[in-house]
Design a protein around this motif. Structure first.
Motif, PDB file in Angstrom:
ATOM      1  N   VAL A 110       0.865  -1.181   0.000  1.00 17.20           N
ATOM      2  CA  VAL A 110       0.000   0.000   0.000  1.00 17.20           C
ATOM      3  C   VAL A 110       0.898   1.226   0.000  1.00 17.20           C
ATOM      4  O   VAL A 110       2.118   1.130   0.137  1.00 17.20           O
ATOM      5  N   ASP A 111       0.302   2.371  -0.169  1.00 14.99           N
ATOM      6  CA  ASP A 111       1.086   3.610  -0.134  1.00 14.99           C
ATOM      7  C   ASP A 111       1.799   3.735   1.204  1.00 14.99           C
ATOM      8  O   ASP A 111       1.175   3.723   2.261  1.00 14.99           O
ATOM      9  N   GLY A 112       3.121   3.801   1.155  1.00 15.83           N
ATOM     10  CA  GLY A 112       3.898   4.030   2.359  1.00 15.83           C
ATOM     11  C   GLY A 112       4.199   2.803   3.192  1.00 15.83           C
ATOM     12  O   GLY A 112       4.767   2.929   4.284  1.00 15.83           O
ATOM     13  N   ALA A 113       3.875   1.606   2.691  1.00 16.71           N
ATOM     14  CA  ALA A 113       4.129   0.405   3.494  1.00 16.71           C
ATOM     15  C   ALA A 113       4.372  -0.797   2.592  1.00 16.71           C
ATOM     16  O   ALA A 113       3.843  -0.888   1.487  1.00 16.71           O
ATOM     17  N   GLY A 114       5.176  -1.730   3.097  1.00 14.49           N
ATOM     18  CA  GLY A 114       5.457  -2.951   2.355  1.00 14.49           C
ATOM     19  C   GLY A 114       6.154  -2.666   1.047  1.00 14.49           C
ATOM     20  O   GLY A 114       7.032  -1.802   0.958  1.00 14.49           O
ATOM     21  N   LEU A 115       5.770  -3.391   0.007  1.00 10.88           N
ATOM     22  CA  LEU A 115       6.377  -3.184  -1.305  1.00 10.88           C
ATOM     23  C   LEU A 115       6.120  -1.783  -1.849  1.00 10.88           C
ATOM     24  O   LEU A 115       6.821  -1.328  -2.752  1.00 10.88           O
ATOM     25  N   GLY A 116       5.123  -1.107  -1.290  1.00 13.00           N
ATOM     26  CA  GLY A 116       4.874   0.270  -1.686  1.00 13.00           C
ATOM     27  C   GLY A 116       6.074   1.174  -1.457  1.00 13.00           C
ATOM     28  O   GLY A 116       6.261   2.161  -2.167  1.00 13.00           O
ATOM     29  N   LEU A 117       6.923   0.825  -0.477  1.00  7.95           N
ATOM     30  CA  LEU A 117       8.130   1.614  -0.219  1.00  7.95           C
ATOM     31  C   LEU A 117       9.112   1.520  -1.380  1.00  7.95           C
ATOM     32  O   LEU A 117       9.696   2.521  -1.809  1.00  7.95           O
ATOM     33  N   LEU A 118       9.307   0.312  -1.901  1.00  5.53           N
ATOM     34  CA  LEU A 118      10.194   0.121  -3.052  1.00  5.53           C
ATOM     35  C   LEU A 118       9.615   0.803  -4.283  1.00  5.53           C
ATOM     36  O   LEU A 118      10.341   1.387  -5.093  1.00  5.53           O
ATOM     37  N   LEU A 119       8.306   0.722  -4.416  1.00  4.24           N
ATOM     38  CA  LEU A 119       7.636   1.331  -5.569  1.00  4.24           C
ATOM     39  C   LEU A 119       7.812   2.840  -5.562  1.00  4.24           C
ATOM     40  O   LEU A 119       8.120   3.450  -6.594  1.00  4.24           O
ATOM     41  N   GLU A 120       7.636   3.452  -4.412  1.00  3.17           N
ATOM     42  CA  GLU A 120       7.747   4.902  -4.311  1.00  3.17           C
ATOM     43  C   GLU A 120       9.147   5.394  -4.637  1.00  3.17           C
ATOM     44  O   GLU A 120       9.325   6.514  -5.120  1.00  3.17           O
ATOM     45  N   GLU A 121      10.148   4.563  -4.386  1.00  2.00           N
ATOM     46  CA  GLU A 121      11.533   4.933  -4.677  1.00  2.00           C
ATOM     47  C   GLU A 121      11.945   4.540  -6.093  1.00  2.00           C
ATOM     48  O   GLU A 121      13.123   4.608  -6.436  1.00  2.00           O
ATOM     49  N   ARG A 122      10.977   4.132  -6.924  1.00  2.00           N
ATOM     50  CA  ARG A 122      11.217   3.739  -8.325  1.00  2.00           C
ATOM     51  C   ARG A 122      12.216   2.581  -8.427  1.00  2.00           C
ATOM     52  O   ARG A 122      13.001   2.511  -9.350  1.00  2.00           O
ATOM     53  N   ARG A 123      12.128   1.665  -7.506  1.00  3.56           N
ATOM     54  CA  ARG A 123      13.050   0.528  -7.508  1.00  3.56           C
ATOM     55  C   ARG A 123      12.464  -0.687  -8.218  1.00  3.56           C
ATOM     56  O   ARG A 123      13.157  -1.678  -8.423  1.00  3.56           O
ATOM     57  N   ILE A 124      11.172  -0.624  -8.545  1.00  2.00           N
ATOM     58  CA  ILE A 124      10.497  -1.732  -9.212  1.00  2.00           C
ATOM     59  C   ILE A 124      10.155  -1.311 -10.637  1.00  2.00           C
ATOM     60  O   ILE A 124       9.560  -0.255 -10.856  1.00  2.00           O
ATOM     61  N   SER A 125      10.519  -2.140 -11.616  1.00  5.86           N
ATOM     62  CA  SER A 125      10.231  -1.820 -13.010  1.00  5.86           C
ATOM     63  C   SER A 125       9.092  -2.660 -13.581  1.00  5.86           C
ATOM     64  O   SER A 125       8.461  -2.255 -14.552  1.00  5.86           O
ATOM     65  N   ARG A 126       8.838  -3.827 -12.969  1.00  2.00           N
ATOM     66  CA  ARG A 126       7.779  -4.699 -13.478  1.00  2.00           C
ATOM     67  C   ARG A 126       7.161  -5.463 -12.319  1.00  2.00           C
ATOM     68  O   ARG A 126       7.852  -5.879 -11.397  1.00  2.00           O
ATOM     69  N   VAL A 127       5.845  -5.632 -12.384  1.00  2.00           N
ATOM     70  CA  VAL A 127       5.111  -6.345 -11.333  1.00  2.00           C
ATOM     71  C   VAL A 127       4.216  -7.390 -11.977  1.00  2.00           C
ATOM     72  O   VAL A 127       3.524  -7.111 -12.958  1.00  2.00           O
ATOM     73  N   ILE A 128       4.234  -8.588 -11.431  1.00  2.00           N
ATOM     74  CA  ILE A 128       3.251  -9.615 -11.771  1.00  2.00           C
ATOM     75  C   ILE A 128       2.395  -9.785 -10.526  1.00  2.00           C
ATOM     76  O   ILE A 128       2.890 -10.214  -9.475  1.00  2.00           O
ATOM     77  N   ALA A 129       1.125  -9.432 -10.610  1.00  2.00           N
ATOM     78  CA  ALA A 129       0.264  -9.390  -9.432  1.00  2.00           C
ATOM     79  C   ALA A 129      -1.177  -9.688  -9.815  1.00  2.00           C
ATOM     80  O   ALA A 129      -1.526  -9.787 -10.995  1.00  2.00           O
ATOM     81  N   SER A 130      -2.020  -9.795  -8.782  1.00  2.00           N
ATOM     82  CA  SER A 130      -3.436 -10.079  -9.008  1.00  2.00           C
ATOM     83  C   SER A 130      -4.292  -8.822  -9.071  1.00  2.00           C
ATOM     84  O   SER A 130      -5.327  -8.811  -9.722  1.00  2.00           O
ATOM     85  N   TYR A 131      -3.874  -7.789  -8.351  1.00  2.00           N
ATOM     86  CA  TYR A 131      -4.673  -6.567  -8.367  1.00  2.00           C
ATOM     87  C   TYR A 131      -3.843  -5.380  -7.912  1.00  2.00           C
ATOM     88  O   TYR A 131      -2.821  -5.537  -7.243  1.00  2.00           O
ATOM     89  N   VAL A 132      -4.297  -4.204  -8.291  1.00  2.00           N
ATOM     90  CA  VAL A 132      -3.615  -2.975  -7.898  1.00  2.00           C
ATOM     91  C   VAL A 132      -3.878  -2.688  -6.418  1.00  2.00           C
ATOM     92  O   VAL A 132      -3.034  -2.182  -5.709  1.00  2.00           O
ATOM     93  N   GLY A 133      -5.073  -3.034  -5.939  1.00  2.00           N
ATOM     94  CA  GLY A 133      -5.388  -2.937  -4.524  1.00  2.00           C
ATOM     95  C   GLY A 133      -5.472  -1.523  -4.005  1.00  2.00           C
ATOM     96  O   GLY A 133      -5.982  -0.620  -4.671  1.00  2.00           O
ATOM     97  N   GLU A 134      -4.925  -1.329  -2.802  1.00  2.00           N
ATOM     98  CA  GLU A 134      -5.053  -0.053  -2.100  1.00  2.00           C
ATOM     99  C   GLU A 134      -3.940   0.928  -2.423  1.00  2.00           C
ATOM    100  O   GLU A 134      -3.805   1.948  -1.760  1.00  2.00           O
ATOM    101  N   ASN A 135      -3.110   0.613  -3.409  1.00  2.00           N
ATOM    102  CA  ASN A 135      -1.920   1.409  -3.661  1.00  2.00           C
ATOM    103  C   ASN A 135      -2.157   2.407  -4.797  1.00  2.00           C
ATOM    104  O   ASN A 135      -2.117   2.063  -5.978  1.00  2.00           O
TER     105      ASN A 135
END
Length: 264
Positions: free
Chosen positions: A58-83
């Protein structure tokens, strides 16, 4: 490999994860996610990561932290969820996202760990999942820049099914309630979720455990994930073990008294 898989700490456990690595990450929402390992990886600095997880925190927690820092380029997931940041990056063309049905994603991870190259499932037949065309990446103007390919379908026992490829990642990050020093793991209740299949899919699997016990302390029927799938175990401090946020806290106000209660 030594039977004792406990390493010095989360920093040591993730120190050799390179930029460009693929990661399978356990958890569902914020339940059962490897909080400490994610934060250690954030501090370590690896980027251009491909992340396979049910969702991206989510925003500000978990993998959201890596995402916010532009450290993730690709995601395989089931849903966008709360982020919201996940959705923003996806729709603005900053992030490649392969959305996959939830059960299919779990089985793709489990199959990867079991050595099964692919499997057929009825889930997604007759939709863009099988026919292709799901937007994986947009350009900055909102046009589809990269779309999913069509997948092979076959009929089994009169039912059409689609071929789904297994997932194997460079690294898996998971959280367990209890692990022994050989890596055998027990997960608590709903925190079991995606952790076992994510752990199976990693070539290098790192477990953060709230409690570490000696080999033999866990009965065979207690083990949810055999240690053969685990290479490193991180024993959390009491403070780290208590780090368990939730996405939303919903409370209900006091109920109005009913007629019967008022008369009592």
């Amino acid at each position: 490999m030594s039977l004792d898989k406990v390493v010095a700490g989360p920093e040591a456990a993730v120190a050799d994860i390179p930029s460009g690595a693929s990661l399978a990450v356990g958890g569902f929402g914020l339940s059962g996610i490897p909080w400490t390992l994610i934060e250690a990886l954030l501090a370590q600095g690896a980027d251009d990561l491909l992340v396979v997880s049910n969702n991206c925190g989510v925003d500000g927690a978990g993998l959201g932290l890596l995402l916010e820092e532009r450290r993730i380029s690709r995601v395989i997931a089931s849903y966008v969820g709360e982020n919201k940041e996940f959705a923003r990056q996806y729709l603005s063309g900053e992030l490649t996202v392969e959305l996959t049905p939830q059960g299919t994603l779990a089985e793709r991870l489990r199959a990867g760990g079991a050595g099964v190259g692919a499997f057929f499932t009825p889930t997604g037949v007759g939709t863009l999942v099988s026919e292709g065309g799901l937007p994986w990446r947009y350009d900055t103007e909102g046009n589809v820049e990269l779309a999913s390919p069509a997948k092979e379908t076959r009929v089994f026992q009169g039912r059409e099914m689609v071929l789904e490829e297994a997932i194997v990642t460079d690294v898996a990050l998971v959280r367990a309630a209890v692990a022994d020093r050989a890596g055998n793991c027990v997960f608590h209740a709903a925190a079991r979720n995606f952790n076992p299949p994510a752990a199976m899919a990693g070539r290098l699997t790192i477990v953060e455990a709230e409690q570490v016990v000696e080999v033999g302390a866990l009965g065979p029927d207690e083990v949810h994930l055999p240690g053969v799938f685990v290479q490193r175990v991180v024993e959390l401090t009491p403070e780290q073990a208590q780090h368990k946020d939730i996405e939303k806290r919903t409370t209900r106000g006091e109920r109005p008294a009913t007629a019967a209660q008022g008369a009592s």
